[in-house]
Write a protein that holds these residues in place. Sequence first.
Motif, PDB file in Angstrom:
ATOM      1  N   LEU A 120     -66.657  50.691  10.079  1.00 38.76           N
ATOM      2  CA  LEU A 120     -66.863  51.786  10.809  1.00 38.76           C
ATOM      3  C   LEU A 120     -67.979  51.501  11.932  1.00 38.76           C
ATOM      4  O   LEU A 120     -67.925  52.207  13.077  1.00 38.76           O
ATOM      5  N   VAL A 121     -68.768  50.319  12.068  1.00 37.09           N
ATOM      6  CA  VAL A 121     -69.470  49.948  13.226  1.00 37.09           C
ATOM      7  C   VAL A 121     -68.724  49.579  14.272  1.00 37.09           C
ATOM      8  O   VAL A 121     -69.190  49.180  15.476  1.00 37.09           O
ATOM      9  N   ALA A 122     -67.493  49.258  14.129  1.00 34.53           N
ATOM     10  CA  ALA A 122     -66.683  49.281  15.250  1.00 34.53           C
ATOM     11  C   ALA A 122     -65.673  50.360  15.733  1.00 34.53           C
ATOM     12  O   ALA A 122     -64.605  50.091  16.444  1.00 34.53           O
ATOM     13  N   GLY A 123     -66.207  51.378  14.840  1.00 32.05           N
ATOM     14  CA  GLY A 123     -65.199  52.405  15.563  1.00 32.05           C
ATOM     15  C   GLY A 123     -64.251  53.041  14.294  1.00 32.05           C
ATOM     16  O   GLY A 123     -64.006  52.517  13.582  1.00 32.05           O
ATOM     17  N   PRO A 124     -63.389  54.131  14.980  1.00 38.13           N
ATOM     18  CA  PRO A 124     -62.395  54.651  14.045  1.00 38.13           C
ATOM     19  C   PRO A 124     -61.358  53.727  13.871  1.00 38.13           C
ATOM     20  O   PRO A 124     -60.483  53.760  12.585  1.00 38.13           O
ATOM     21  N   HIS A 125     -60.978  52.619  14.402  1.00 41.20           N
ATOM     22  CA  HIS A 125     -60.065  51.743  14.189  1.00 41.20           C
ATOM     23  C   HIS A 125     -60.786  50.428  13.931  1.00 41.20           C
ATOM     24  O   HIS A 125     -60.079  49.156  14.399  1.00 41.20           O
ATOM     25  N   ASP A 131     -60.852  48.849  11.353  1.00 47.04           N
ATOM     26  CA  ASP A 131     -59.980  47.798  10.264  1.00 47.04           C
ATOM     27  C   ASP A 131     -59.208  46.870  11.267  1.00 47.04           C
ATOM     28  O   ASP A 131     -59.053  45.569  11.014  1.00 47.04           O
ATOM     29  N   ALA A 132     -58.753  47.196  12.520  1.00 44.31           N
ATOM     30  CA  ALA A 132     -57.944  46.439  13.149  1.00 44.31           C
ATOM     31  C   ALA A 132     -58.875  45.441  14.055  1.00 44.31           C
ATOM     32  O   ALA A 132     -58.455  44.292  14.040  1.00 44.31           O
ATOM     33  N   VAL A 133     -60.169  45.835  14.423  1.00 42.06           N
ATOM     34  CA  VAL A 133     -60.885  44.941  14.947  1.00 42.06           C
ATOM     35  C   VAL A 133     -61.503  44.207  13.884  1.00 42.06           C
ATOM     36  O   VAL A 133     -61.637  42.600  14.174  1.00 42.06           O
TER      37      VAL A 133
END
Length: 245
Positions: free
Chosen positions: A103-108, A110-112
């Motif tokens: 979640l530290v990389a935003g709503p996506h 998982d892709a990051v």
Amino acid sequence: MPFFAYDDADHFYGDPHPAPGTRVRFCPERLFAARERRLGRPVKRQRTGSDGLVVHEDPTAILTWPAALWRVEDLEHPVRPVPHADWARCQAFTVVEQVPARLVAGPHGDAVERVITQARALTAAQVEALAALPDGDETALTRELWDQWRRDHGSGSPVGCGLTVLHDSVTQAARRVGPHLFGRDEDDEVEVLDDPSWIQAHHAAHAAALALGAPDHLPPPQNTTLSHRWTSVMGDSAVPGLRRA
């Protein structure tokens, strides 16, 4: 509801260890001991008014990818050392639940996270394949996505700390291959990755992390173009905003 990022025991200044339903309290002695380990000498064991456990309102403002991320509540004596900041220090909190660190990389995130994982395992053959592909509109679309983000948000990153972690992951992979990939930055007097093929691989990974991790800032066809080099070599990801070329 605020978030608490746990890295490791050396950077945790509370007691007990976070767990659902636990009341965690700030332990000044742990903070002082960490400072002494970092400095290699005794420090003055005196608290300041802003010492405490750091919590964030927005997980994308967390500067490192944590080992664990917790949703917390009931903050005791929260203090914002910086006015209007979206983080604070408190003397205690109650843990509600553990949530995915991505979640530290935003709503996506998982892709990051997938791009980061792939970058950490990059091989010389994959790098040569990435460098051999034309970058097309990658640079222009990266700039367009960043411009859109800054118009809407002013500062920060569309994927939180993801790009910093990604850069470190590519560097780690390059170090496994060999020191010949690095050179000296005379201005900053530090060692940097300066092999052209590896730099191109990093650019492709950076573009893909933005396209897959922040798909709402460009139309789907442009996201596909932006991530094309990376996904062509490393594989596709079924995430919002990405369509096969």
